[in-house]
Write an enzyme that holds these catalytic residues in place. Structure first.
Site, PDB file in Angstrom:
ATOM      1  N   ASP A   1      -6.116   0.780  -4.944  1.00 43.41           N
ATOM      2  CA  ASP A   1      -6.041   1.053  -3.509  1.00 43.41           C
ATOM      3  C   ASP A   1      -5.411   2.429  -3.303  1.00 43.41           C
ATOM      4  O   ASP A   1      -4.430   2.788  -3.963  1.00 43.41           O
ATOM      5  CB  ASP A   1      -5.195  -0.024  -2.814  1.00 43.41           C
ATOM      6  CG  ASP A   1      -5.383  -0.017  -1.305  1.00 43.41           C
ATOM      7  OD1 ASP A   1      -5.971  -0.972  -0.778  1.00 43.41           O
ATOM      8  OD2 ASP A   1      -4.944   0.964  -0.657  1.00 43.41           O
ATOM      9  N   ILE A   2      -5.968   3.188  -2.375  1.00 41.56           N
ATOM     10  CA  ILE A   2      -5.506   4.558  -2.119  1.00 41.56           C
ATOM     11  C   ILE A   2      -4.109   4.575  -1.489  1.00 41.56           C
ATOM     12  O   ILE A   2      -3.391   5.580  -1.575  1.00 41.56           O
ATOM     13  CB  ILE A   2      -6.541   5.280  -1.213  1.00 41.56           C
ATOM     14  CG1 ILE A   2      -6.477   6.777  -1.357  1.00 41.56           C
ATOM     15  CG2 ILE A   2      -6.416   4.855   0.240  1.00 41.56           C
ATOM     16  CD1 ILE A   2      -7.649   7.506  -0.705  1.00 41.56           C
TER      17      ILE A   2
ATOM     18  N   ASN B   1      -8.786  -9.944   3.591  1.00 45.03           N
ATOM     19  CA  ASN B   1      -8.697  -9.920   5.045  1.00 45.03           C
ATOM     20  C   ASN B   1     -10.109 -10.072   5.596  1.00 45.03           C
ATOM     21  O   ASN B   1     -11.048  -9.447   5.088  1.00 45.03           O
ATOM     22  CB  ASN B   1      -8.075  -8.602   5.514  1.00 45.03           C
ATOM     23  CG  ASN B   1      -6.644  -8.455   5.037  1.00 45.03           C
ATOM     24  OD1 ASN B   1      -5.880  -9.416   5.058  1.00 45.03           O
ATOM     25  ND2 ASN B   1      -6.277  -7.276   4.589  1.00 45.03           N
TER      26      ASN B   1
ATOM     27  N   GLU C   1     -10.016  -3.756   7.655  1.00 44.38           N
ATOM     28  CA  GLU C   1     -10.323  -2.398   8.123  1.00 44.38           C
ATOM     29  C   GLU C   1     -11.645  -1.890   7.561  1.00 44.38           C
ATOM     30  O   GLU C   1     -12.382  -1.189   8.248  1.00 44.38           O
ATOM     31  CB  GLU C   1      -9.191  -1.442   7.728  1.00 44.38           C
ATOM     32  CG  GLU C   1      -7.940  -1.665   8.561  1.00 44.38           C
ATOM     33  CD  GLU C   1      -6.734  -0.902   8.038  1.00 44.38           C
ATOM     34  OE1 GLU C   1      -6.892  -0.067   7.125  1.00 44.38           O
ATOM     35  OE2 GLU C   1      -5.642  -1.166   8.550  1.00 44.38           O
ATOM     36  N   VAL C   2     -11.891  -2.185   6.298  1.00 41.34           N
ATOM     37  CA  VAL C   2     -13.131  -1.692   5.675  1.00 41.34           C
ATOM     38  C   VAL C   2     -14.150  -2.844   5.652  1.00 41.34           C
ATOM     39  O   VAL C   2     -13.895  -3.890   5.042  1.00 41.34           O
ATOM     40  CB  VAL C   2     -12.865  -1.192   4.235  1.00 41.34           C
ATOM     41  CG1 VAL C   2     -14.180  -0.747   3.583  1.00 41.34           C
ATOM     42  CG2 VAL C   2     -11.867  -0.046   4.249  1.00 41.34           C
TER      43      VAL C   2
ATOM     44  N   HIS D   1     -13.744  -7.190   0.137  1.00 39.61           N
ATOM     45  CA  HIS D   1     -12.884  -6.787  -0.975  1.00 39.61           C
ATOM     46  C   HIS D   1     -11.730  -7.762  -1.073  1.00 39.61           C
ATOM     47  O   HIS D   1     -11.237  -8.267  -0.075  1.00 39.61           O
ATOM     48  CB  HIS D   1     -12.344  -5.357  -0.788  1.00 39.61           C
ATOM     49  CG  HIS D   1     -11.746  -5.098   0.549  1.00 39.61           C
ATOM     50  ND1 HIS D   1     -12.514  -4.874   1.671  1.00 39.61           N
ATOM     51  CD2 HIS D   1     -10.455  -5.037   0.966  1.00 39.61           C
ATOM     52  CE1 HIS D   1     -11.720  -4.674   2.710  1.00 39.61           C
ATOM     53  NE2 HIS D   1     -10.463  -4.786   2.317  1.00 39.61           N
TER      54      HIS D   1
ATOM     55  N   HIS E   1      -7.825  -7.863  -2.411  1.00 35.43           N
ATOM     56  CA  HIS E   1      -6.663  -7.092  -2.839  1.00 35.43           C
ATOM     57  C   HIS E   1      -5.986  -7.879  -3.948  1.00 35.43           C
ATOM     58  O   HIS E   1      -5.811  -9.096  -3.831  1.00 35.43           O
ATOM     59  CB  HIS E   1      -5.648  -6.940  -1.699  1.00 35.43           C
ATOM     60  CG  HIS E   1      -6.145  -6.212  -0.503  1.00 35.43           C
ATOM     61  ND1 HIS E   1      -5.796  -4.908  -0.225  1.00 35.43           N
ATOM     62  CD2 HIS E   1      -6.954  -6.585   0.520  1.00 35.43           C
ATOM     63  CE1 HIS E   1      -6.365  -4.523   0.903  1.00 35.43           C
ATOM     64  NE2 HIS E   1      -7.076  -5.527   1.383  1.00 35.43           N
TER      65      HIS E   1
END
Ligand code: AMP
Length: 124
Positions: free
Chosen positions: A36-37, A97, A105-106, A110, A112
């Site tokens: 993760d960025i 999420n 958000e994206v 995905h 995490h």
């Protein structure tokens, strides 16, 4: 919800946003995993399916049994590689999420993977 092909993870999958080799954790025909960025814990990895799925609900409805199995197995593969799995470490949190209320958000599914330290309360 229609899949948005312009989301950042779709661009990473197409190679339009380059993924540095040191950021890539694992890849096979079905999944891609990278850091993760904006890490929220000592270790914060993401794993995404290569197919175009907006979220976990969409994935459950449309993905093949093989894609579903590969994503779930991929979580364990990545955790092992990072040394945080039950086999090799002290455990971690895997979470997805989903949608607006889930804080997604994206809009590409995905998970995490958070670990490397105590992750703390599930929801604050
Ligand atoms: P979510 O809120 O579950 O949709 O999480 C999206 C996650 O993607 C956030 O933790 C971001 O830090 C992460 N993220 C966004 N853009 C990138 C990127 N280019 N590379 C890696 N992680 C990213």
């Amino acid at each position: 919800m229609t899949y948005d092909k312009n989301n950042v993870f779709a661009k990473i999958l197409r190679g339009e946003i380059p993924l540095k080799s040191e950021d890539k954790i694992f890849e096979n025909d079905f999944v891609l995993s990278f850091y993760d960025i904006n890490p929220k814990k000592k270790i914060h990895a993401l794993i995404i399916p290569k197919g175009e799925y907006t979220d976990l609900d969409d994935f459950s409805k449309r993905a093949s049994e093989k894609e579903i199995a590969e994503l779930i197995k991929g979580i364990n593969t990545v955790a092992k590689k990072l040394g945080i799995s039950i086999d090799s470490g002290k455990g971690y949190r895997a979470l997805a999420n989903i949608g607006e209320n889930g804080g997604q958000e994206v809009p590409h599914l995905h998970f995490h993977l958070l670990g490397g330290e105590k992750v703390g309360k599930m929801v604050s």
